[in-house]
Enzyme design. Sequence first.
Site, short mmCIF file in Angstrom:
data_model
loop_
_atom_site.label_atom_id
_atom_site.label_comp_id
_atom_site.label_asym_id
_atom_site.label_seq_id
_atom_site.Cartn_x
_atom_site.Cartn_y
_atom_site.Cartn_z
N LYS A 148 0.81 -1.21 -0.06
CA LYS A 148 -0.01 -0.27 -0.06
C LYS A 148 0.78 1.14 -0.02
O LYS A 148 1.90 1.16 0.67
CB LYS A 148 -0.93 -0.03 1.42
CG LYS A 148 -2.15 0.93 1.26
CD LYS A 148 -2.81 0.86 2.50
CE LYS A 148 -3.76 2.11 2.58
NZ LYS A 148 -4.78 1.89 3.86
N SER A 178 -9.68 1.89 3.00
CA SER A 178 -9.01 2.75 2.00
C SER A 178 -7.63 1.95 1.30
O SER A 178 -7.06 2.41 0.38
CB SER A 178 -7.85 3.78 3.04
OG SER A 178 -7.23 3.13 3.80
N SER A 213 -9.83 -0.42 7.02
CA SER A 213 -9.17 -0.15 5.82
C SER A 213 -8.56 -1.50 5.36
O SER A 213 -8.31 -1.38 4.07
CB SER A 213 -8.29 0.96 6.02
OG SER A 213 -8.84 2.29 5.80
#
Lengths: 489, 485
Positions: free
Chosen positions: B78, B153, B177
């Site tokens: 990420k 996210s 997330s």
Amino acid sequence: MNFETIIGLEVHAQLLTKSKMFCRCSADYASAPPNTHVCPVCLGMPGVLPTINQQAVEYTIMTALALSCTVPDYTKFDRKNYPYPDLMKGYQISQSDAPFGHRGWLTIETNGEKKRIGIANVHLEEDVAKLIHRISPDGESYSLVDVNRSGVPLMEIVGEPDLRSPEEARQYLMKLRSILRYLGVSTANMEEGSFRCDANISIRPENSSAPLAKVEVKNMNSFKAVYRALEYEAKRQRRIALEGKKLSQETRGWVEEKGITVAQRSKEYAHDYRYFPEPDLPPLVLNREWVKEIGSKLPELPEARRDRFVAEYNLPPYDANLLTSSKAMADYFEACLKTGVPHSLSSAKRAKMVSNWLSGEFSRLLNATNTEIDNSKVSPEQLCLLLDLVHKASISGTSAKLMFKEMFNSGKLADDIIAQQGLSQISDTGVIEREVMAAIRNNAQAVTDYKAGKRQSLKFLVGQVMRATRGRANPRLVNELLEEKLEEG
Amino acid sequence: MIINQLTIHEAHRLLGARQLSSVELTKARLERSRQVEPRVHALVAITDELALKQAQKADELIARGNTHPLTGIPVVIKDNMCTKGIPTTCSSRMLENFVPPYDATVVERLNGYNAVIIGKGNMDEFAMGSSTEHSAFFATHNPWDLSRVPGGSSGGSAVAVAAGETIYALGSDTGGSIRQPAGFCSVTGLKPTYGRVSRYGLVAFASSLDQIGPLTKDVADCALVLNAIAGYDSRDSTSVPYPTPDYTQCLTADLNGLRIGIPKEYFVEGMQVEVEKAIRAAINKLEELGARVEWEVSLPHTPYALAAYYIIAPSEASANLARYDGVKYGFSYTDTDSMWKALEKTRQFGFGDEVKRRIMLGTYALSAGYYDAYYLKAQKVRTLIRREFDQAFEKFDALVTPTSPTVPFKIGEKVDDPLQMYLSDVCTLPINIAGLPAISIPAGFGDGLPIGMQIISKPFGEETILKIAYAYEQATEWHKRRASI
């Protein structure tokens, strides 16, 4: 109307740790080129986390204990939020409501009276980067950021508003500096910026319980500056109050060159730091045993040492006070006594002799050259050798002062100077008699005055002989011979 | 052998048997990315050159007998985890050109095992969002239905796994997330206990809630990745110095005697019928497998978690994001003579709307006169929620809930309605508030759209979670379904 001056001081002292407060960068940045003692953590890079420097915590607890503060079982760090380019993360890791120490005091002495000054709290935080403001050749102003200082451990000591005059403020600062140096936790050097002071000052009309507006004074870079700024501010506030005008609560900056304070534009948002607990650092639970151990390892502090000097060396309290106000001076004093020279003196007399020299000629030269005693070129051994010569009357007091000056400036050894300059005392009566006769011949007026009963004139004539022999003549012999010759003539 | 669908343990076996090389595996991923990226937009950067170099090195090490399960296996990180020399943008204009000079601890650990980093995952800007629509660059699309969001996210990381662009990925979870996008994309996503995985190098959103975790194709992979990234790190004072067990040891498919509670507050009003149906069916399955299930557990403070979260997280974020001032790195507005103007404009143009909204929320909550009513109150609620969980775990080994009250929603459906968007995390937020570990695993489909089941345990109860998840997975086929893209 009479007013009372009310002063409280906030002192920031950099701690003498090897590494910075929250990272492993070296905290010794004084001579480092800009931005060389930096890493992602003290640069405030995205993603970095702080880790606590245990030595800094220990130093802070030491200080808190030395200032008779309560050290709680639980402390924590908080974030103090404000934007400024010298603050890498946009917040400073500091402490708000759970500092390492609170409610302590230190004792000052003014006009021979002891007074306790309260310490509100002692807390630990990180220093910020240094901004350097420049103007380019084409007149454009710009600023540079040196991040070396960012993250250096900074201890804040918040004093209670217990001080009643600039002199008390000066005494407080000297005492605090002395304690920090005795503890070895800070160089506490104001000129170098490792010891910084902001002052809160207000005046209170007699018969009133509430002081008028509190003014914060910043930008004072020496003890003298603090004293002068507070003097100025106390007068200014009185004048405005007496004119019947309203004093405003504000921050003022000391302008050294002009000797005045000026109102500073209040920093934007400065009034709301939005403190909240630092989530990257768990709260610290202080082990009682550990704190106790730190307390038991505290070095001898100025007052204890002063009392010991009086008891152990029979020094007058005045001398002991003077010597112990600086750790370096007291250390030097004790190193001198350790040599045992001059041997023929009793230890009390020796102590007094060393004390006289340290607070006299030595201090004068240290002050004149702005030197710290531990940086002086004269070692305790050399000083004692010199005192030995004086004591044995091999050299006169005047010669000794000259010699000491030479040693102080050049670092030469006492024996070498004597050999080079022939500074040893003249006790040869023939030589002295010749100079005595010359003095009588060349100063008829003084001789007349002496005979008319003016004893002062004898001193003048002795001075002439001493000058002619560059201070080397044995003063006792000069006196004797002069009186003899004057009686004869 | 369908190379795009391999798990870590399958690929590791093939690499060890020399039936496949890391270079082949890596090239296949990069090829797959070229095919699907134009449709899913999961990656903000594809690091193909570096990946092939790492793959070559991994092949050499494997030839010399290196047997670590992650060696030579492609991974997507990420884009809020610092990668030395590789831009780390947090999907923000503010950090568009930021190249970290250091590796996050998790990246350092993966590199230590010679993993192959093939790209950086798209995300909601600074991890603030639940749909990956708040990326400053582009929205990521759900491979199960390209018109829908993948969750967020960590949407990019979840999609990269679901669409076969990588074998596994790392995500971060502040309020759901990892788990919510895992649920939306039908992959396995674990948020470890707060303190289990080092946060050093994870660009902070909300420091007391953030935690890094794996997104994988199955539970066994999840255990393997957790083995690699878990453990104490002296650079993170909030990481916990507990020993790291071998998490693969608990994958026994035996649920006998395990006590599972079903907190009724998590079956919220407005929950989609197919989600509730799927989760109840999944729980029945757990009961069938030997678990003792109690259906009517109550955690009465649950409804306050969302409010507490939206005080605490933005408060911390308002400080964490203060460093982006345009002076040291990242975006900098220079067209002014005034320092304060430059700061203001840098932040005005560098941050997106959702980030600004949260900075304002947090700044407000911490302001003088509001602190006690908001931040302090939220912390008290936090304590109550934590205590409530503690009490529940005296009775139960695990709690099971849906991961999200809905299946993936349409792109654009909630982006202008922050409150609706926030509610998407209503089942996952309380877990971060309490610092607990929780996993989301595939538990069915509603109209062809993925549904995730959340399994929660007490602090450092990852083994219990993995055990239950593994047993369920072995008894079902949901995790084997692949999006047809």
